[in-house]
Design an enzyme around this catalytic site. Structure first.
Site, PDB file in Angstrom:
ATOM      1  N   HIS A  95       0.836  -1.196   0.000  1.00 61.98           N
ATOM      2  CA  HIS A  95       0.000   0.000   0.000  1.00 61.98           C
ATOM      3  C   HIS A  95       0.871   1.245   0.000  1.00 61.98           C
ATOM      4  CE1 HIS A  95      -3.688   2.284   0.550  1.00 61.98           C
ATOM      5  NE2 HIS A  95      -2.984   3.090   1.295  1.00 61.98           N
ATOM      6  N   ASP A 173     -14.716   2.231   6.162  1.00 66.68           N
ATOM      7  CA  ASP A 173     -13.651   3.040   5.588  1.00 66.68           C
ATOM      8  C   ASP A 173     -14.045   3.576   4.219  1.00 66.68           C
ATOM      9  OD1 ASP A 173     -10.835   4.050   5.457  1.00 66.68           O
ATOM     10  OD2 ASP A 173     -10.824   2.726   3.719  1.00 66.68           O
ATOM     11  N   ARG A 180     -13.913  12.083   3.544  1.00 64.65           N
ATOM     12  CA  ARG A 180     -12.656  12.804   3.746  1.00 64.65           C
ATOM     13  C   ARG A 180     -12.225  13.511   2.477  1.00 64.65           C
ATOM     14  NH1 ARG A 180      -8.918   8.372   4.815  1.00 64.65           N
ATOM     15  NH2 ARG A 180      -7.298   9.960   4.928  1.00 64.65           N
ATOM     16  N   SER A 195      -7.305   4.129   8.071  1.00 64.71           N
ATOM     17  CA  SER A 195      -7.868   3.818   6.758  1.00 64.71           C
ATOM     18  C   SER A 195      -7.029   2.756   6.057  1.00 64.71           C
ATOM     19  CB  SER A 195      -7.930   5.087   5.910  1.00 64.71           C
ATOM     20  OG  SER A 195      -8.343   4.798   4.588  1.00 64.71           O
ATOM     21  N   LYS A 199      -8.172  -1.627   5.699  1.00 68.72           N
ATOM     22  CA  LYS A 199      -8.297  -2.294   4.393  1.00 68.72           C
ATOM     23  C   LYS A 199      -7.236  -3.369   4.220  1.00 68.72           C
ATOM     24  CE  LYS A 199      -8.104   1.393   1.732  1.00 68.72           C
ATOM     25  NZ  LYS A 199      -8.275   2.659   2.442  1.00 68.72           N
TER      26      LYS A 199
END
Length: 435
Positions: A95, A173, A180, A195, A199
């Site tokens: 990520h 999320d 957001r 967040s 995930k």
């Protein structure tokens, strides 16, 4: 826990006034917003209070847990290779905290698959000035990110890769992410950390590598904050039994030479074909090395997969499996304009944030939840920092389908770059964070 034990205004005031949210209060408001019992206006107020007041590690861990528990959690511990039935297939996730021109996932996922590990990659859409992997991939004709859990499993066994919308993973999320994006609450360490990790933990990978951006184009700007964010996420991952490490990487300048959805897909194809910008290649290969080490694979060279075409083959198989047709031309904005150099010299620094906002103004991002992006909108950078410039050279090309956007976009780009003396060199990889 009764619905009458808490109320949104009290929770908002608690955080607004610098108080600490209890585990039960966090569970209540996250679930309430997911279920529609807490109004978007109320959650927006709480998000802004968190931006201004922060959260401690305990609050972050519980907020992450509440979002993780709002939906399904995948489990691939029993995954076996389709090519070698019976052989365990290691899984590893990746990520990025978001940047400008950051198309590394499109290169990295097929590289890792070609090296013998599997990557279950849930991805998001653009957030603020930062691009989203799903928006990029959906610029490919027919591509879909909506995969069932069973389809994800099948692709992992067959191809070694699946890039998909989170769907039932951490639905809290998903709602918060969209909120957001339009409320000026993207740049918050606790909100970014929770967040990301909700995930990533839900997608079921056996290990995780994080690319935490530092600089003007990052969601978290300073090196100290980015280091804290990385350490927080590594600790959360390890606490859940998922070996996790992070790289701090530079995002003061856009990554690569394109910013925008289809433009970045084409640049990723260039890298997979053995070319492409050196910084994109460097970052992808460094992240690949970290992922392969965590996956226990030490006999494969990720760079070789770019040279011999095996990574490109995996990408093509991935796209085809998800309905995409790479034989169709990628879209490009039908209106364009250029910025040219008024003097000769050396290209100086290019501010990632301003370039990201330029692409956003051209239509590459959203200003309302669920809005459509222009897949062909974006910016092409013709001269990178440190390269020679001759007066009259084209430095940037801007693309959009809506010509009325060009004026504001050009205004955003004005002042984002210089031509003059060579800039101070900056390392792309700043540091490595482990538990």
């Amino acid at each position: 826990m009764s619905n009458f034990d808490f109320d949104a205004p009290t929770i908002i005031r608690t955080k607004r006034d610098g108080g600490r949210l209890s585990d039960a209060a966090i569970d209540w408001i996250v679930q309430g917003y997911t279920d529609g019992q807490v109004a978007p206006e109320q959650m927006s107020a709480l998000l802004m209070a968190i931006v201004l007041r922060g959260m401690d590690r305990g609050e972050i861990a519980r907020w992450t847990e509440a979002m993780l528990n709002s939906g399904d959690v995948l489990d691939f511990r029993d995954l076996r290779s389709g090519a070698e039935p019976g052989k365990p297939l290691p899984t590893v996730g990746k990520h990025s905290t978001g940047g400008v021109g950051d198309k590394t996932t499109l290169v990295l996922v097929p590289v890792i698959a070609a090296c013998g590990a599997a990557v279950p990659k849930s991805s998001g859409r653009g957030l603020g000035h930062t691009g989203g992997t799903l928006d990029k991939l959906e610029s490919i004709a027919g591509f879909t990110a909506e995969l069932s859990d069973q389809r994800v499993r099948e692709q992992l066994c067959d191809i070694g890769a699946a890039i998909f919308a989170a769907g039932r993973l951490a639905p809290a999320d998903k709602k918060l992410y969209a909120l957001r994006d339009i409320t000026g609450t993207t740049e918050s360490l606790p909100l970014v950390a929770s967040s990301v990790m909700s995930k990533k933990l839900a997608e079921g990978a056996g290990a995780l590598v994080l690319d935490v951006k530092v600089g003007s184009g990052a969601l978290v700007k300073t090196e100290a904050e980015s280091r804290e964010l990385a350490q927080t996420m590594v600790e959360v991952g390890e606490a859940h039994g998922v070996p996790t490490r992070a790289l701090l990487t530079d995002m003061s300048c856009p990554l690569g030479a394109t910013v925008g959805n289809a433009l970045e897909v084409q640049e990723s194809l260039d890298v997979l074909a053995g070319g492409g910008p050196p910084d994109v290649v460097e970052l992808a290969l460094r992240l690949a090395a970290e992922m392969l080490e965590l996956a226990g694979i030490d006999d494969r060279d990720p760079a070789q997969t770019l040279r011999d075409g095996t990574a490109m083959d995996r990408f093509r198989r991935l796209v085809a499996a998800q309905g995409g047709d790479l034989s169709q031309p990628l879209p490009i904005g039908r209106c364009s304009d250029t910025v040219v150099a008024g003097r000769s010299g050396t290209m100086g620094n290019i501010d990632a944030l301003q370039v990201g906002l330029t692409a956003w103004r051209l239509g590459a991002g959203r200003s309302a939840p669920g809005a459509r992006v222009q897949h062909g909108a974006g910016v092409r950078i013709h001269r990178r920092p440190g390269e020679p410039v001759v007066a009259g050279d084209v430095l940037f090309t801007l693309y959009t389908d809506t010509p009325e956007r060009l004026g504001a976009a050009l205004g955003e780009l004005d002042g984002a770059w210089t031509v003059g003396d060579p800039p101070e060199p900056r390392p792309l990889i700043i540091d490595r964070i482990t538990s």
